[in-house]
Design a protein around this motif. Structure first.
Motif, PDB file in Angstrom:
ATOM      1  N   PRO A 119       0.833  -1.189   0.000  1.00 25.61           N
ATOM      2  CA  PRO A 119       0.000   0.000   0.000  1.00 25.61           C
ATOM      3  C   PRO A 119       0.873   1.246   0.000  1.00 25.61           C
ATOM      4  N   GLY A 120       0.346   2.467  -0.147  1.00 25.52           N
ATOM      5  CA  GLY A 120       1.211   3.628  -0.190  1.00 25.52           C
ATOM      6  C   GLY A 120       0.573   4.932   0.190  1.00 25.52           C
ATOM      7  N   ARG A 121       1.308   5.954   0.392  1.00 28.91           N
ATOM      8  CA  ARG A 121       0.827   7.309   0.679  1.00 28.91           C
ATOM      9  C   ARG A 121       1.823   8.413   0.450  1.00 28.91           C
ATOM     10  N   PRO A 122       1.348   9.696   0.661  1.00 30.95           N
ATOM     11  CA  PRO A 122       2.182  10.865   0.431  1.00 30.95           C
ATOM     12  C   PRO A 122       2.755  11.429   1.700  1.00 30.95           C
ATOM     13  N   ALA A 123       3.460  12.511   1.614  1.00 33.70           N
ATOM     14  CA  ALA A 123       4.005  13.114   2.806  1.00 33.70           C
ATOM     15  C   ALA A 123       4.506  14.493   2.550  1.00 33.70           C
ATOM     16  N   PRO A 124       4.704  15.257   3.644  1.00 39.90           N
ATOM     17  CA  PRO A 124       5.240  16.594   3.451  1.00 39.90           C
ATOM     18  C   PRO A 124       6.607  16.511   2.810  1.00 39.90           C
ATOM     19  N   GLY A 125       6.896  17.376   1.871  1.00 40.53           N
ATOM     20  CA  GLY A 125       8.159  17.315   1.147  1.00 40.53           C
ATOM     21  C   GLY A 125       9.231  18.152   1.782  1.00 40.53           C
ATOM     22  N   GLY A 126      10.459  17.658   1.717  1.00 42.51           N
ATOM     23  CA  GLY A 126      11.596  18.437   2.164  1.00 42.51           C
ATOM     24  C   GLY A 126      12.180  19.178   0.993  1.00 42.51           C
ATOM     25  N   ALA A 127      13.425  19.576   1.110  1.00 44.21           N
ATOM     26  CA  ALA A 127      14.092  20.266   0.016  1.00 44.21           C
ATOM     27  C   ALA A 127      14.986  19.263  -0.684  1.00 44.21           C
ATOM     28  N   PRO A 128      14.500  18.616  -1.775  1.00 44.40           N
ATOM     29  CA  PRO A 128      15.279  17.563  -2.414  1.00 44.40           C
ATOM     30  C   PRO A 128      16.512  18.089  -3.114  1.00 44.40           C
ATOM     31  N   ASP A 145       5.721 -14.616   7.341  1.00 43.09           N
ATOM     32  CA  ASP A 145       6.370 -13.558   8.117  1.00 43.09           C
ATOM     33  C   ASP A 145       6.106 -12.194   7.488  1.00 43.09           C
ATOM     34  N   GLN A 146       6.168 -12.129   6.173  1.00 39.18           N
ATOM     35  CA  GLN A 146       5.955 -10.859   5.492  1.00 39.18           C
ATOM     36  C   GLN A 146       4.516 -10.366   5.683  1.00 39.18           C
ATOM     37  N   LEU A 147       3.554 -11.273   5.541  1.00 37.64           N
ATOM     38  CA  LEU A 147       2.151 -10.894   5.733  1.00 37.64           C
ATOM     39  C   LEU A 147       1.902 -10.469   7.174  1.00 37.64           C
ATOM     40  N   GLY A 148       2.528 -11.166   8.119  1.00 34.06           N
ATOM     41  CA  GLY A 148       2.390 -10.781   9.526  1.00 34.06           C
ATOM     42  C   GLY A 148       2.963  -9.398   9.782  1.00 34.06           C
ATOM     43  N   SER A 149       4.061  -9.064   9.106  1.00 36.44           N
ATOM     44  CA  SER A 149       4.666  -7.743   9.258  1.00 36.44           C
ATOM     45  C   SER A 149       3.726  -6.649   8.754  1.00 36.44           C
ATOM     46  N   TYR A 150       3.059  -6.912   7.610  1.00 35.20           N
ATOM     47  CA  TYR A 150       2.110  -5.931   7.084  1.00 35.20           C
ATOM     48  C   TYR A 150       0.893  -5.802   8.007  1.00 35.20           C
ATOM     49  N   ASP A 151       0.456  -6.902   8.591  1.00 28.65           N
ATOM     50  CA  ASP A 151      -0.663  -6.835   9.542  1.00 28.65           C
ATOM     51  C   ASP A 151      -0.324  -5.916  10.714  1.00 28.65           C
ATOM     52  N   ARG A 152       0.887  -6.089  11.255  1.00 28.26           N
ATOM     53  CA  ARG A 152       1.301  -5.278  12.414  1.00 28.26           C
ATOM     54  C   ARG A 152       1.576  -3.829  12.021  1.00 28.26           C
ATOM     55  N   TRP A 153       1.914  -3.609  10.775  1.00 27.96           N
ATOM     56  CA  TRP A 153       2.250  -2.273  10.290  1.00 27.96           C
ATOM     57  C   TRP A 153       1.007  -1.452   9.925  1.00 27.96           C
ATOM     58  N   ALA A 154      -0.123  -2.127   9.743  1.00 28.64           N
ATOM     59  CA  ALA A 154      -1.313  -1.502   9.160  1.00 28.64           C
ATOM     60  C   ALA A 154      -1.700  -0.170   9.797  1.00 28.64           C
ATOM     61  N   ALA A 155      -1.741  -0.099  11.129  1.00 28.96           N
ATOM     62  CA  ALA A 155      -2.200   1.121  11.799  1.00 28.96           C
ATOM     63  C   ALA A 155      -1.277   2.312  11.547  1.00 28.96           C
ATOM     64  N   ASP A 156       0.018   2.055  11.382  1.00 29.16           N
ATOM     65  CA  ASP A 156       0.993   3.136  11.191  1.00 29.16           C
ATOM     66  C   ASP A 156       1.402   3.314   9.732  1.00 29.16           C
ATOM     67  N   TYR A 157       0.908   2.457   8.873  1.00 28.33           N
ATOM     68  CA  TYR A 157       1.409   2.407   7.494  1.00 28.33           C
ATOM     69  C   TYR A 157       1.308   3.748   6.766  1.00 28.33           C
ATOM     70  N   GLU A 158       0.128   4.339   6.765  1.00 32.81           N
ATOM     71  CA  GLU A 158      -0.060   5.572   5.988  1.00 32.81           C
ATOM     72  C   GLU A 158       0.815   6.705   6.518  1.00 32.81           C
ATOM     73  N   GLN A 159       0.924   6.788   7.837  1.00 33.76           N
ATOM     74  CA  GLN A 159       1.766   7.826   8.418  1.00 33.76           C
ATOM     75  C   GLN A 159       3.232   7.596   8.063  1.00 33.76           C
ATOM     76  N   ASP A 160       3.669   6.347   8.115  1.00 35.86           N
ATOM     77  CA  ASP A 160       5.070   6.043   7.821  1.00 35.86           C
ATOM     78  C   ASP A 160       5.418   6.304   6.361  1.00 35.86           C
ATOM     79  N   VAL A 161       4.566   5.844   5.443  1.00 32.20           N
ATOM     80  CA  VAL A 161       4.933   6.007   4.040  1.00 32.20           C
ATOM     81  C   VAL A 161       4.808   7.455   3.587  1.00 32.20           C
ATOM     82  N   SER A 162       4.027   8.257   4.323  1.00 28.09           N
ATOM     83  CA  SER A 162       3.973   9.680   3.985  1.00 28.09           C
ATOM     84  C   SER A 162       5.340  10.333   4.199  1.00 28.09           C
ATOM     85  N   VAL A 163       6.095   9.806   5.145  1.00 23.47           N
ATOM     86  CA  VAL A 163       7.443  10.317   5.395  1.00 23.47           C
ATOM     87  C   VAL A 163       8.340  10.070   4.171  1.00 23.47           C
ATOM     88  N   LEU A 164       8.056   8.999   3.456  1.00 29.29           N
ATOM     89  CA  LEU A 164       8.843   8.662   2.272  1.00 29.29           C
ATOM     90  C   LEU A 164       8.375   9.397   1.017  1.00 29.29           C
TER      91      LEU A 164
END
Length: 339
Positions: free
Chosen positions: A38-47, A135-154
């Motif tokens: 899954p994915g999301r946006p985030a505030p941009g820095g100065a690239p 293991d990978q699916l379990g990692s995504y399950d545990r990541w779900a609540a924070d996923y959008e916030q985390d990928v916005s950083v990227l």
């Protein structure tokens, strides 16, 4: 003007509008969603200074080297419908965080404190470093609540870029288009599609935790659990006007073998939108993917509508991944039409 002339003119108009919308996105500051899955946006820095556009083309050329073939059919491009064109104009440049502009979904309320870029990079590396499927699916399950916030950083931009590419390619009215969001994750792509006028959406994903977040958003009429590439899609043949898969077609994630299944559930004349990364660590997967795309086209099963190469796809999670002279990795959006 002859029928062939009209067709050529409509094709040129479609290409111009797609180029205008997506080129504007590729120069905007921050994007939407991020990372494979899954994915999301985030505030941009100065690239840093962006590398020359030849960089991505060279990588794509290397990946195609062993698959180079001629004799392609002329693609059948559709001019975006009035609703889609209006929505694309209103959407304007990328802004703020991912998903629907200005909105924070259920996962935002449940997410913990915002992580730094270094913390997110470590987490992504840990998730992608798991080789066992369970293991990978379990990692995504545990990541779900924070996923959008985390990928916005990227500063993940793929969901918005792909949604706009699909809207620009399809001549049908968005509200009349039934879309399958494959590897839907927490629903970032659905949020982008909704902003463009799409309202009939189904989703499938292999992570039950991600599906639960997506369900809470209320954007999908139907959500199903399916491990893509490992089992057939639990869906009828020829059901969807459009199929979109964003952020999942990459090394160590969903295998290319899922593509014939995505094509199967698409209606004849329907559209498929796919994305992948084009950075150095994904070149082997990219070569396999492009080989399959070309084989399906040569078999007359679909025709290419557009390819959009993007230098700033998302923030790199390591120096090895980044594009030369940049903190970002690159990616590509493909749109095909089923014959």
């Amino acid at each position: 003007m002859s029928g062939a002339g009209n067709k050529k003119k409509r094709s040129e108009i479609g290409e111009q509008e797609l180029g205008i919308g997506l080129t504007r996105l590729s120069h905007a500051g921050a994007g939407s969603g991020a990372v494979p899955g899954p994915g999301r946006p985030a505030p941009g820095g100065a690239p840093r200074a962006e590398p020359p556009p030849e960089a991505t083309s060279e990588r794509l050329a290397r990946a195609r080297h062993s698959r180079s073939r001629g004799g392609r059919r002329e693609p059948r491009r559709g001019r975006p419908g009035g609703e889609a064109r209006t929505a694309l104009r209103r959407a304007g440049p990328l802004r703020g965080r991912g998903g629907a502009a200005g909105s924070a979904g259920p996962s935002a309320a449940m997410a913990g404190p915002r992580r730094s870029l270094a913390e997110v990079q470590r987490r992504v590396a840990a998730v992608h470093g798991r080789t066992a499927l369970s293991d990978q699916l379990g990692s995504y399950d545990r990541w779900a609540a924070d996923y959008e916030q985390d990928v916005s950083v990227l500063q993940y931009r793929a969901p918005r870029l792909a949604a706009r590419a699909l809207a620009a390619a399809s001549p049908a009215r968005p509200r009349d288009t039934l879309v399958l969001d494959a590897a839907c994750g927490t629903g970032l792509v659905a949020q982008e599609l909704q902003g463009l006028g799409f309202s009939r959406m189904h989703g499938v994903d292999g992570s039950r935790g991600m599906l639960e977040i997506a369900r809470q958003k209320g954007l999908y009429q139907e959500l199903k659990h399916c491990i893509l590439g490992q089992e057939p899609l639990p869906l009828p043949t020829g059901q969807y006007d459009a199929v979109i898969i964003v952020g999942a077609l990459s090394e160590g994630q969903v295998p290319c073998s899922v593509i014939p299944e995505l094509l199967r559930v698409t209606k004849p004349g329907g559209f498929l939108c796919l994305t992948t990364r084009t950075n150095v660590t994904n070149l082997q997967y990219l070569a396999k993917l492009q080989g399959m795309l070309e084989d399906l086209e040569e078999q007359g099963l679909w025709a290419k509508v557009s390819t959009q190469e993007v230098e700033k796809w998302e923030k790199a999670t390591s120096g090895q991944e980044s594009t030369q002279n940049s903190d970002y990795i690159s990616g590509v959006v493909y749109v095909y039409q089923k014959c």
